[in-house]
Design a protein around this motif. Sequence first.
Motif, PDB file in Angstrom:
ATOM      1  N   LEU A 411       0.820  -1.214   0.000  1.00  0.00           N
ATOM      2  CA  LEU A 411       0.000   0.000   0.000  1.00  0.00           C
ATOM      3  C   LEU A 411       0.853   1.262   0.000  1.00  0.00           C
ATOM      4  O   LEU A 411       0.435   2.306  -0.473  1.00  0.00           O
ATOM      5  N   SER A 458       6.811  -5.075  11.179  1.00  0.00           N
ATOM      6  CA  SER A 458       6.329  -4.467   9.946  1.00  0.00           C
ATOM      7  C   SER A 458       6.829  -5.275   8.753  1.00  0.00           C
ATOM      8  O   SER A 458       7.851  -5.961   8.837  1.00  0.00           O
ATOM      9  N   PHE A 476       6.188  -0.278   2.001  1.00  0.00           N
ATOM     10  CA  PHE A 476       5.744  -0.888   3.249  1.00  0.00           C
ATOM     11  C   PHE A 476       4.435  -1.601   2.988  1.00  0.00           C
ATOM     12  O   PHE A 476       3.554  -1.079   2.310  1.00  0.00           O
ATOM     13  N   SER A 478       1.591  -2.072   4.382  1.00  0.00           N
ATOM     14  CA  SER A 478       0.801  -1.592   5.505  1.00  0.00           C
ATOM     15  C   SER A 478      -0.467  -2.416   5.664  1.00  0.00           C
ATOM     16  O   SER A 478      -1.306  -2.375   4.811  1.00  0.00           O
TER      17      SER A 478
ATOM     18  N   GLY B  57       4.016   0.158   8.378  1.00  0.00           N
ATOM     19  CA  GLY B  57       4.088  -1.125   7.682  1.00  0.00           C
ATOM     20  C   GLY B  57       3.593  -2.300   8.490  1.00  0.00           C
ATOM     21  O   GLY B  57       3.888  -3.441   8.175  1.00  0.00           O
ATOM     22  N   ILE B  58       2.835  -2.056   9.551  1.00  0.00           N
ATOM     23  CA  ILE B  58       2.311  -3.181  10.318  1.00  0.00           C
ATOM     24  C   ILE B  58       0.880  -3.509   9.913  1.00  0.00           C
ATOM     25  O   ILE B  58       0.241  -4.356  10.512  1.00  0.00           O
ATOM     26  N   GLY B  59       0.385  -2.849   8.903  1.00  0.00           N
ATOM     27  CA  GLY B  59      -0.978  -3.107   8.461  1.00  0.00           C
ATOM     28  C   GLY B  59      -1.939  -2.035   8.920  1.00  0.00           C
ATOM     29  O   GLY B  59      -3.143  -2.240   8.995  1.00  0.00           O
ATOM     30  N   GLU B  60      -1.395  -0.861   9.225  1.00  0.00           N
ATOM     31  CA  GLU B  60      -2.241   0.200   9.767  1.00  0.00           C
ATOM     32  C   GLU B  60      -3.207   0.765   8.725  1.00  0.00           C
ATOM     33  O   GLU B  60      -4.314   1.155   9.047  1.00  0.00           O
ATOM     34  N   LEU B  61      -2.783   0.769   7.461  1.00  0.00           N
ATOM     35  CA  LEU B  61      -3.692   1.265   6.420  1.00  0.00           C
ATOM     36  C   LEU B  61      -4.575   0.125   5.924  1.00  0.00           C
ATOM     37  O   LEU B  61      -5.735   0.322   5.572  1.00  0.00           O
ATOM     38  N   GLN B  62      -3.988  -1.071   5.962  1.00  0.00           N
ATOM     39  CA  GLN B  62      -4.724  -2.267   5.555  1.00  0.00           C
ATOM     40  C   GLN B  62      -6.025  -2.404   6.346  1.00  0.00           C
ATOM     41  O   GLN B  62      -7.059  -2.786   5.815  1.00  0.00           O
TER      42      GLN B  62
END
Lengths: 478, 228
Positions: A411, A458, A476, A478, B57-62
């Motif tokens: 993303l 991450s 990244f 995300s 990059g931990i999936g926060e937007l995901q």
Amino acid sequence: MLWLCISLPLLPLEALRTDIGDAATVVTATERSARWVICCNPAAERAYLKPAMNYTVALAVCPQVIPIDRKPQAEQAALERLAAWAYQFSSSVILNEISADLRQARSAALWLEIGASLKLFGGLRNLLEDLEQQLISMQYSYRLGIGPTLEGAALLARAGIRIATTTPHALYLRIRSLPISKLTLDPDTTLQLHTAGVRTVGLLLELPRDAVAKRFGPKTANLLYRLMGEAADPRSAYRLPDRYAAQFDFGFDISSTETLLFPLSRMLREFAGYLRARDTAVQRFKLVFSHRQQPPTELLIGMSLAERNAERFLTLVRERLERTELPAPTCMLELSATEFSSPTALQPDLLKSELEHTEDLTHTIDRIAARLGEDQVHGLQAVADHRPEASWSTAQFNSKQSAAVFPDRPLWLLPEPKPLQMTATPRIVSGPERIESGWWDSGEVQRDYFVVNAGDGSQWWVFQDLRDRNWYLHGFWS
Amino acid sequence: MTRTVTLEQLARLCRTGSESLRAPDVEISGSPALDAALPGGGWLVGSMVEMMPNTMGIGELQLLMPTLARISQGERYVAFISPPLIPFPPALSQQGLRLSHLLVIRAEKPADVLWACEQTLRCKSFGAVVSWPTTIKDREVRRLQLAAEAGRSIGFLYRPIDAALEASPAATRLRLLSTQDGSLRVEILKCRGGRAGVTVDCTRLRDSVGLSDTSSTATHSAVLAACS
């Protein structure tokens, strides 16, 4: 023919100021080495100042009076702007020339033939309401007169008689008791008439016209003929220009943005009137701020939909001005537009709510673009290219999207790949995905992409450049 | 029977301050576990949601993608304000986001970011506004909260994890952490009309998609250092 005359007695002052102010202010002009007051604001009138007063006398009466020099060009420009605005109410607009003669300085006026417009506007009352509301919002002092002849309408306006007259006889009944000083005769003739005992317009009109011509000159008789509609009164009608160019020369410096908004508001309202007159709208117009010492500042105001709403224009200009630093105080404003298009979304529609929706949306975006800059507000699109950096681009908002199919992508993408130092083998989640492309332009890439887990949980999108074996971070997950 | 109804009403009054039996409008988050934890079963429409991830990059937007995708597929639009990196269009459209309904606004000054947020939140055409302000005060969050209420949209605000220690008028506040197995842990610090202190584990979508071949997973933990 039914003529509406808009008389602008304070035009010498109002052409230079949008705010006539609380302090006593007079407009002065010099003639035969004497300085004369030609126009006073209400505060000056309360201080017993009068037009046609010698300025030295005025200073003696009211020492704190603020004098402004008369600028006939500014008056002419204001009158022309108003004529363009007035065209929305009538297809024949006539404006009288601004005369250099000091005694005629307060007789600036324009005429509109409204007989043919009454039906369109739903009657005289509605037309006048609309017209007056706009004049007030532009901050002009005005008087209206409605009569069957040009001179008749102007006389009624000067005398402040607001009752509409449609026939010469009705006009005669209204004006017969007015003093002859209300007629625009030269002062010598007025004096002559006075000594002859002719004090009112009615008395003058009852005299045989040929005798009037003999005793008081053919000019006087001609005026009477034209007043009563007995002789033709040919004047050249104002023609609406194809391109709009207006200027407002205030003759003094304005340094604050807030103060600039007053003349701007008037100009934008006049502009909106012109657009209504032509039944058109603009997507783009230009504002030029002139400074005394510096080169002028130009602002190009753009909208995503064609518009002709003065309030909307003003909101956009205000946003732009807040963001723009003017290098020096402004002494003159110019507004111009060359490209016009038909107005969008002006008819009430069956799908009204949806229409309001899009209008609301475009206005919000226009406002944001006006403040932040047009390139700061955009849409995104995917481009069919294997190279990640080439597979996207900014796009115009709400543009059509091409359908491109991609493998799994992160993303977040870094604007530039960031070099990585690999100290241990990363935990690879997936990969490699080889991307070799772009040999046809200068951006050739040969990379193996991996998704890796960084220590902190991450997920990174990294690649190894196959040419130099270096590792880079490119996104990244995300 | 009447007693239970009264009790329920009383409980709702305590929680939301309003007696109406009507459930609040929500946009479901797309994650069943999170929906269950959030009052009303999703993101509250007309409110601000603060997200505080510990790193990028931990999936926060995901986490937001199902909601944003659904909003963009409808009539309304989605705005991204000052994203820190490039929101990558191929991935966005892969996740179902209609790119023609996405607006990106780049503002640099904090005041401009805030202003753009407020404008878009107030505009009824935007269903969701996602923003990444560098600094924001709680008074400003309150302003955005009011704007979101007026525009009936959802404002997602990404803030650094330290902000979790401060108080904020946002209706929902979430701390986002990554767990050892790579899934996203959502800690609900505050939510209007619901219970705070709940922790939800959301599986990451890309793991469930199963594109990866886990056989190649190395046993070493990654030690990566970015050098600028």
